[in-house]
Design a protein around this motif. Structure first.
Motif, PDB file in Angstrom:
ATOM      1  N   ASP A   3       6.994  -6.841   3.295  1.00  7.29           N
ATOM      2  CA  ASP A   3       6.869  -6.626   5.081  1.00  7.29           C
ATOM      3  C   ASP A   3       5.979  -5.302   5.054  1.00  7.29           C
ATOM      4  N   TYR A   5       1.721  -4.292   5.289  1.00  7.42           N
ATOM      5  CA  TYR A   5       0.485  -4.874   5.678  1.00  7.42           C
ATOM      6  C   TYR A   5      -0.674  -3.981   5.582  1.00  7.42           C
ATOM      7  N   GLN A   6      -1.754  -4.245   5.111  1.00  3.03           N
ATOM      8  CA  GLN A   6      -2.918  -3.488   4.772  1.00  3.03           C
ATOM      9  C   GLN A   6      -4.162  -4.219   5.421  1.00  3.03           C
ATOM     10  N   THR A   7      -4.803  -3.728   6.116  1.00  2.00           N
ATOM     11  CA  THR A   7      -5.963  -4.115   6.735  1.00  2.00           C
ATOM     12  C   THR A   7      -7.031  -3.087   6.737  1.00  2.00           C
ATOM     13  N   ARG A   9      -8.299  -6.520   4.372  1.00  2.00           N
ATOM     14  CA  ARG A   9      -8.375  -6.987   2.880  1.00  2.00           C
ATOM     15  C   ARG A   9      -9.539  -6.296   2.160  1.00  2.00           C
ATOM     16  N   CYS A  23      -2.187   0.699   7.088  1.00  2.00           N
ATOM     17  CA  CYS A  23      -1.216   0.095   6.473  1.00  2.00           C
ATOM     18  C   CYS A  23       0.143   0.281   7.197  1.00  2.00           C
ATOM     19  N   GLN A  25       4.339  -0.970   8.013  1.00  2.00           N
ATOM     20  CA  GLN A  25       5.574  -1.512   7.316  1.00  2.00           C
ATOM     21  C   GLN A  25       6.535  -1.793   8.253  1.00  2.00           C
ATOM     22  N   GLY A 105       1.740  -3.076  -0.479  1.00  2.00           N
ATOM     23  CA  GLY A 105       0.783  -3.950   0.476  1.00  2.00           C
ATOM     24  C   GLY A 105      -0.089  -4.849  -0.549  1.00  2.00           C
ATOM     25  N   SER A 106      -0.826  -6.006   0.085  1.00  2.00           N
ATOM     26  CA  SER A 106      -1.691  -6.516  -0.887  1.00  2.00           C
ATOM     27  C   SER A 106      -3.197  -5.925  -1.219  1.00  2.00           C
TER      28      SER A 106
END
Lengths: 113, 112
Positions: A3, A5-7, A9, A23, A25, A105-106
């Motif tokens: 839960d 998230y990074q944007t 990618r 970032c 959460q 995060g991804s």
């Protein structure tokens, strides 16, 4: 999955541009971290925060800055991107207690041309 | 000061064979030890941890690790490797009150 998230990618940007890596959460974690990951794998801590209005520099000197105005949000900003900033940037968060691990995060893969 | 060593940059193993990814550490006090795995273009995912208690800890995907205090080691093991285990593996140590220190990573390749 996690839960946190990074944007974006992936980001390709020109030299001299200002960029912000996001970032967020949803776990209510107090602690948040930014790592820079070399192409050769190693992780370097560049910023961390233990709560709102708390930010610290990490082990690796970085020209980036961070802010922590809300618990869930920990953006990283580069005022003027350079090719040397090309890397993968990983955001992580954790509970306040030490026996919990980090949730990552991804990542954002940044390329500065 | 805390430190983590992963002496092998790369480990190759045949599918079905046992695998070991090595980790040694240096930390003051009682350590919290973790293993993470990273697949291509992803963040790190938690595999297992040692906090206290039984020296052998079991984690996700059939992995286990043994805490050896005298050798300051926390090697990651799996009895039978799968091709899908191919990834980067990071050992991490955390002393009470400190941030994590990550090892440099070990690339595991499981050959079919």
């Amino acid at each position: 999955e996690a839960d946190i998230y990074q944007t974006p990618r992936y980001l390709v940007i020109g030299t001299g541009k200002k960029i912000t890596l996001e970032c967020s959460q949803t776990m209510g974690h107090d602690k948040m971290y930014w790592y820079q990951q070399d192409p050769g794998m190693e992780l370097h801590l560049i910023h961390y925060s233990y709560g709102v209005n708390s930010t610290e520099k990490g082990d690796l000197s970085s020209e980036s800055t961070v802010s922590r105005i809300r618990t869930e949000h920990f953006p990283l900003t580069l005022e003027s991107a350079r090719p040397s900033h090309t890397s993968q940037y990983l955001c992580a968060s954790s509970e306040f207690l030490d026996n919990y691990g980090y949730t990552f995060g991804s990542g954002t893969r940044l390329t500065v041309v | 000061a805390q430190s983590v060593a992963q002496p092998e940059d790369q480990v190759n193993v045949a599918e079905g064979n046992p695998l070991t990814v090595k980790c040694t550490y240096s930390v003051s006090g009682n350590p919290y030890l973790f293993w993470y795995v990273q697949y291509p273009n992803r963040g790190l995912q938690f595999l297992l941890k040692y906090i206290t208690g039984d020296n052998l800890v079991k984690g996700s995907y059939g992995f286990e690790a043994e805490f050896n205090k005298s050798q300051t080691s926390f090697h990651l093991k799996k009895p039978s490797a799968l091709v899908s285990d191919s990834a980067l593996y990071f050992c991490a140590v955390r002393a009470p009150g400190q941030n994590f220190v990550f090892g440099p990573g070990t690339r595991l390749s499981v050959l079919p």
